[in-house]
Design an enzyme around this catalytic site. Structure first.
Site, PDB file in Angstrom:
ATOM      1  CE1 TYR A  67      -4.353  -1.309  -0.136  1.00  0.00           C
ATOM      2  CE2 TYR A  67      -3.449  -3.142   1.288  1.00  0.00           C
ATOM      3  CZ  TYR A  67      -4.292  -2.682   0.307  1.00  0.00           C
ATOM      4  OH  TYR A  67      -5.456  -3.415   0.123  1.00  0.00           O
ATOM      5  CB  SER A  68       0.334   4.417   1.747  1.00  0.00           C
ATOM      6  OG  SER A  68      -0.738   4.852   1.044  1.00  0.00           O
ATOM      7  CB  ALA A  69       5.257   1.033   2.550  1.00  0.00           C
ATOM      8  CE  LYS A  71       0.625   8.391  -0.794  1.00  0.00           C
ATOM      9  NZ  LYS A  71      -0.384   7.336  -0.516  1.00  0.00           N
ATOM     10  CE1 TYR A 157      -0.264   9.813   2.872  1.00  0.00           C
ATOM     11  CE2 TYR A 157      -2.428   8.404   3.095  1.00  0.00           C
ATOM     12  CZ  TYR A 157      -1.049   8.644   2.843  1.00  0.00           C
ATOM     13  OH  TYR A 157      -0.668   7.332   2.464  1.00  0.00           O
TER      14      TYR A 157
END
Length: 390
Positions: A67-69, A71, A157
């Site tokens: 997921y957002s890791a 980014k 966010y």
């Protein structure tokens, strides 16, 4: 009793103990954790089940969507272009992406995209999911979109839109899609098993996600029964027009099946990075020092890349958050090993970060999506790393 596989260097045994406890007490089904210290792995562990439907075991080579890791990987690509002089983070986005100037956005600098200050968390008209996965229609929609607040006056966010916004700048500057740039300039030199846009031949290695329902659904409780410190957040979750909901409703349908082959094969630089915990930790290790002769950013540029740009109440998450130019910075709810640390969390518990002061790079990936205040798995592992360093 889940068998824990892998290696731990002397002194880091507390991490193995915490990892085993995550399976025994905190709900892990399949997971991996890796820690580098001064450019060398000191913890590389995995265990459990990669696919509960088939009982396929988690192995050293299991890939996990984080997921957002993701980014953190995409931010690294942008900073490499900046250090090379190809991208000026303080120049207007429109310098590289002229269509972006529409609707009063001509002066928004690239840095505000990376640090969640651009106000482009949502779309007035969501983009059909199949078009969003194809990239260009979503980039065009964001270029035409008006901000939800005056850019630079607040931060919130950009959970989904961040990937297309930053990724389109990377594409315009480098001539490569963000996933291709990551593959060629970061993954290949370091030998990383990490992909933004999964090749079809890697599909069988990917773990299957498990989504755990919360024990208590706060949105169904009477407002007066919700703990006072959570009432603002719960009210936002109940309101379909809140930033908290609209930030995750930029496609039609809003719900994205991250287990589907089509979604995993697409490039979603905010949210569909797929790799091993070892690969993500190795990337962070190469940001703060040399790993087998390769370093991604100079110390001087890294210091600029990780300097705080936004802090305080987040307009989307409605809790305090801190961001550098692309990376999350530590907070009480997002602890890392040191105040100098930087990295990124992912939905449901995944985490990758680096601690330049202590030479630590860390990554945890798992397939049981829990998240929230009750999920202590990453916290327990980070605390075990701290104990190992004392």
């Amino acid at each position: 009793m889940t068998t824990i596989h892998g290696e731990v260097a002397a002194g880091f045994e507390p991490v193995r103990e915490a990892f085993a406890a995550n399976f025994a007490q905190h709900g892990d089904i399949g997971a991996a954790v890796c820690v580098y210290q001064h450019g060398r792995p000191v913890v590389d562990l995995w265990g459990g089940v990669a696919d509960p439907e088939t009982d396929r075991p988690w192995t050293r080579d299991t890939l996990q969507l984080v997921y957002s890791a993701t980014k953190g990987a995409t931010a690294t690509a942008a900073h490499m272009l900046a250090e090379r002089g190809a991208l000026d983070l303080d120049a207007p986005v429109a310098k590289y992406w002229p269509e972006f100037a529409a609707n009063g956005k001509a002066d928004i600098p690239v840095r505000w995209l990376l640090s969640h200050q651009a106000g482009l968390i949502a779309l007035d008209q969501p983009v059909p999911l199949n078009e969003a996965l194809a990239w260009h229609p979503m980039a065009a929609a964001l270029a035409a979109q008006r901000p939800q607040w005056t850019p630079g006056t607040a931060h919130g966010y950009h959970g989904r839109t961040w990937g297309w916004l930053v990724g389109e700048v990377i594409r315009r500057v480098s001539g490569q899609s963000p996933g291709r740039f990551f593959a060629d300039e970061i993954a290949a030199p370091l030998g990383l098993d990490f992909f933004i846009g999964l090749p079809a031949e890697q599909r069988d290695r990917v773990s299957r996600m498990v989504y755990q329902r919360p024990a208590v659904d706060l949105t169904t409780m009477p407002a007066e029964s919700v703990p006072e410190e959570l009432r603002e957040q719960v009210a936002a979750w109940r309101d379909p027009e809140s930033f908290s909901n609209r930030a995750y409703a930029v496609t039609d349908p809003a719900e994205i099946d991250f287990d589907s082959p089509e979604v995993q094969a697409a490039e979603l630089p905010a949210s569909n990075g797929i790799g091993t915990a070892h690969a993500l930790a190795r990337m962070y290790a190469a940001l703060i020092g040399k790993v087998d002769g390769t370093r991604l950013l100079t110390p001087e540029f890294l210091e600029l890349a990780t300097k705080e740009q936004a802090q305080g109440k987040d307009q989307v998450m409605l809790i305090p958050s801190r961001f550098s130019t692309g990376y999350m910075l530590p907070t009480e709810t997002n602890p890392m090993t040191d105040r100098s640390s930087f990295g990124h969390t992912g939905r449901g518990g995944s985490l990758g970060f680096a601690d330049p002061r202590q030479g630590i790079a860390f990554s945890y990936a798992m397939n049981n999506v829990i998240g929230g205040a009750d999920d202590m798995r990453a916290h327990a592992l980070v605390e075990a790393v701290r104990r190992s360093l004392t």
